[in-house]
Design a protein around this motif. Structure first.
Motif, PDB file in Angstrom:
ATOM      1  N   LEU A 266       0.815  -1.209   0.000  1.00  0.00           N
ATOM      2  CA  LEU A 266       0.000   0.000   0.000  1.00  0.00           C
ATOM      3  C   LEU A 266       0.854   1.267   0.000  1.00  0.00           C
ATOM      4  CD1 LEU A 266      -3.040   0.522   0.021  1.00  0.00           C
ATOM      5  CD2 LEU A 266      -2.893   0.834   2.487  1.00  0.00           C
ATOM      6  N   ARG A 267       0.553   2.164  -0.934  1.00  0.00           N
ATOM      7  CA  ARG A 267       1.146   3.503  -0.979  1.00  0.00           C
ATOM      8  C   ARG A 267      -0.006   4.501  -0.974  1.00  0.00           C
ATOM      9  NH1 ARG A 267       5.675   2.859  -5.818  1.00  0.00           N
ATOM     10  NH2 ARG A 267       6.977   1.264  -4.805  1.00  0.00           N
ATOM     11  N   GLU A 268      -0.428   4.878   0.196  1.00  0.00           N
ATOM     12  CA  GLU A 268      -1.629   5.685   0.364  1.00  0.00           C
ATOM     13  C   GLU A 268      -1.262   7.131   0.659  1.00  0.00           C
ATOM     14  OE1 GLU A 268      -4.153   4.295   3.536  1.00  0.00           O
ATOM     15  OE2 GLU A 268      -5.932   4.478   2.278  1.00  0.00           O
ATOM     16  N   HIS A 269      -1.732   8.045  -0.160  1.00  0.00           N
ATOM     17  CA  HIS A 269      -1.510   9.470   0.071  1.00  0.00           C
ATOM     18  C   HIS A 269      -2.008   9.835   1.474  1.00  0.00           C
ATOM     19  CE1 HIS A 269      -2.065  13.819  -0.307  1.00  0.00           C
ATOM     20  NE2 HIS A 269      -1.275  13.780  -1.369  1.00  0.00           N
ATOM     21  N   PRO A 270      -1.300  10.695   2.207  1.00  0.00           N
ATOM     22  CA  PRO A 270      -1.724  11.030   3.582  1.00  0.00           C
ATOM     23  C   PRO A 270      -3.167  11.505   3.675  1.00  0.00           C
ATOM     24  CG  PRO A 270       0.483  11.865   3.162  1.00  0.00           C
ATOM     25  CD  PRO A 270      -0.015  11.330   1.857  1.00  0.00           C
ATOM     26  N   ALA A 271      -3.602  12.327   2.731  1.00  0.00           N
ATOM     27  CA  ALA A 271      -4.990  12.798   2.761  1.00  0.00           C
ATOM     28  C   ALA A 271      -5.957  11.657   2.484  1.00  0.00           C
ATOM     29  CB  ALA A 271      -5.188  13.915   1.734  1.00  0.00           C
ATOM     30  N   LEU A 272      -5.579  10.736   1.606  1.00  0.00           N
ATOM     31  CA  LEU A 272      -6.426   9.591   1.299  1.00  0.00           C
ATOM     32  C   LEU A 272      -6.550   8.683   2.523  1.00  0.00           C
ATOM     33  CD1 LEU A 272      -8.023   8.321  -1.053  1.00  0.00           C
ATOM     34  CD2 LEU A 272      -5.973   6.984  -1.602  1.00  0.00           C
ATOM     35  N   ARG A 273      -5.452   8.492   3.214  1.00  0.00           N
ATOM     36  CA  ARG A 273      -5.491   7.669   4.436  1.00  0.00           C
ATOM     37  C   ARG A 273      -6.364   8.325   5.504  1.00  0.00           C
ATOM     38  NH1 ARG A 273      -2.945   7.143   9.397  1.00  0.00           N
ATOM     39  NH2 ARG A 273      -2.681   4.968  10.094  1.00  0.00           N
ATOM     40  N   SER A 274      -6.224   9.633   5.674  1.00  0.00           N
ATOM     41  CA  SER A 274      -7.052  10.339   6.657  1.00  0.00           C
ATOM     42  C   SER A 274      -8.527  10.221   6.301  1.00  0.00           C
ATOM     43  CB  SER A 274      -6.636  11.811   6.727  1.00  0.00           C
ATOM     44  OG  SER A 274      -5.307  11.940   7.185  1.00  0.00           O
ATOM     45  N   LEU A 275      -8.832  10.295   5.003  1.00  0.00           N
ATOM     46  CA  LEU A 275     -10.218  10.177   4.572  1.00  0.00           C
ATOM     47  C   LEU A 275     -10.748   8.766   4.816  1.00  0.00           C
ATOM     48  CD1 LEU A 275     -12.698  11.385   3.304  1.00  0.00           C
ATOM     49  CD2 LEU A 275     -11.720  10.941   1.039  1.00  0.00           C
ATOM     50  N   ARG A 276      -9.923   7.767   4.602  1.00  0.00           N
ATOM     51  CA  ARG A 276     -10.352   6.383   4.865  1.00  0.00           C
ATOM     52  C   ARG A 276     -10.681   6.199   6.343  1.00  0.00           C
ATOM     53  NH1 ARG A 276      -7.278   2.040   6.401  1.00  0.00           N
ATOM     54  NH2 ARG A 276      -5.320   3.033   5.767  1.00  0.00           N
ATOM     55  N   LEU A 277      -9.810   6.684   7.219  1.00  0.00           N
ATOM     56  CA  LEU A 277     -10.044   6.532   8.654  1.00  0.00           C
ATOM     57  C   LEU A 277     -11.272   7.321   9.095  1.00  0.00           C
ATOM     58  CD1 LEU A 277      -6.356   6.735   9.949  1.00  0.00           C
ATOM     59  CD2 LEU A 277      -7.752   4.701   9.525  1.00  0.00           C
TER      60      LEU A 277
END
Length: 315
Positions: A116-127
């Motif tokens: 997984l290479r998840e953009h920080p904003a994408l990870r925050s949105l997932r959580l």
């Protein structure tokens, strides 16, 4: 038409397996037990049956099928399942199905950490999304990354996302598109997208995401009336299941040849195997799976990621 896959068969003259004699309590037939006890050398020098390559492949496929059927790959921990003869309840009584290891499995966590290479904003949105009611129904991180990589592979510039929710899949696609790319996404509830909008902005992708606050069928019909048929590179169908067949047909019209159509949640927690009476959503998902399987207009792959992910590639 897409040719159907064939199963390898054993060659003529290959090894024939006779019906085993009734086993004794020791696990061997009476004559076999006497032979082994009286002549250990003879037991150790019994010839090993030789199998042709097709026969080996057939047996290997059967063993793999047995492993799936007995729960080896259903996410249970420890040596249970195939090796200890654990009996599973019938499929129709197991609503929560997972064909891959459980999410808290060390092996699964290792896989994600090496993939997984998840953009920080994408990870925050997932959580953030996971904290919301129905948040666990969104596209999983590994599904989103696979779809984004496919978009990059086909050099996508224009994407369609049915069922915005907080915009996790829309943001994943926007990050994969070129600077002038566009993601058309639709949602009937204005609340969830507004939760995600600050993170679209943080990722500097807000200008790529074109949010339509209207039902998916209206969105699709308006796009077709505007002459946008065969102009989209990628489409995601993650809206209600009541109209999933209609979404599929309209999205195919909007996709260009070579475009990718992704449909998550196509296993419906295992209910597609034996939909219970009155479970119309499971029945519709099952019917859609059959429709896509027989559709000669697409090449398909149904992957065991999340709750199932169908990828249809328009021919």
């Amino acid at each position: 038409m897409v040719p159907e896959a064939t199963t390898p068969r054993a060659e003529q003259g290959g090894t024939r397996w006779s019906q085993p004699a009734r086993a004794s309590k020791s696990g061997l037939s009476g004559s076999s037990a006497r032979d082994l006890s009286s002549s250990p050398t003879r037991a150790m020098t019994q010839p090993v049956p030789r199998l042709s390559l097709p026969a080996t492949l057939a047996l290997g496929s059967a063993a793999l099928g047995a492993a799936f059927a007995t729960g080896l790959f259903l996410g249970e921990r420890g040596p249970a399942g195939l090796f200890l003869g654990r009996r599973w309840p019938p499929w129709r009584f197991r609503r929560q199905q997972r064909l891959l290891p459980p999410e808290d499995s060390p092996l699964w966590q290792y896989l994600l950490s090496r993939s997984l290479r998840e953009h920080p904003a994408l990870r925050s949105l997932r959580l953030l999304t996971l904290e919301q009611p129905r948040g666990d129904s969104m596209m999983t991180c590994e599904q989103a990354q696979l779809l984004a990589n496919l978009a990059r592979l086909i050099k996508a510039k224009k994407a369609l996302d049915l069922g915005t929710f907080t915009g996790y899949s829309a943001l994943a696609l926007a990050l994969a598109l070129p600077p002038a790319g566009r993601v058309v996404t639709c949602e009937v509830d204005a609340g969830p997208p507004e939760l995600g909008r600050p993170l679209w902005r943080q990722a500097e992708m807000e200008h790529k995401i074109d949010l339509w606050l209207k039902p998916a069928l209206e969105t699709l019909d308006e796009l077709l009336e505007a002459g946008e048929a065969s102009t989209f590179d990628v489409a995601v169908v993650d809206a209600d299941k009541e109209n999933c067949a209609a979404y599929y047909e309209r999205c195919l019209q909007l996709l260009r040849p070579g475009g990718v159509l992704a449909i998550p949640r196509v296993l419906w927690h295992g209910a597609v195997l034996h939909p219970q009476q009155g479970d119309t959503e499971a029945e519709r998902v099952r019917n859609l799976n059959e429709r896509i399987r027989r559709d000669a207009r697409v090449y398909i792959s149904l992957l065991p990621l999340g709750d199932g992910l169908t990828l249809a590639f328009k021919i």
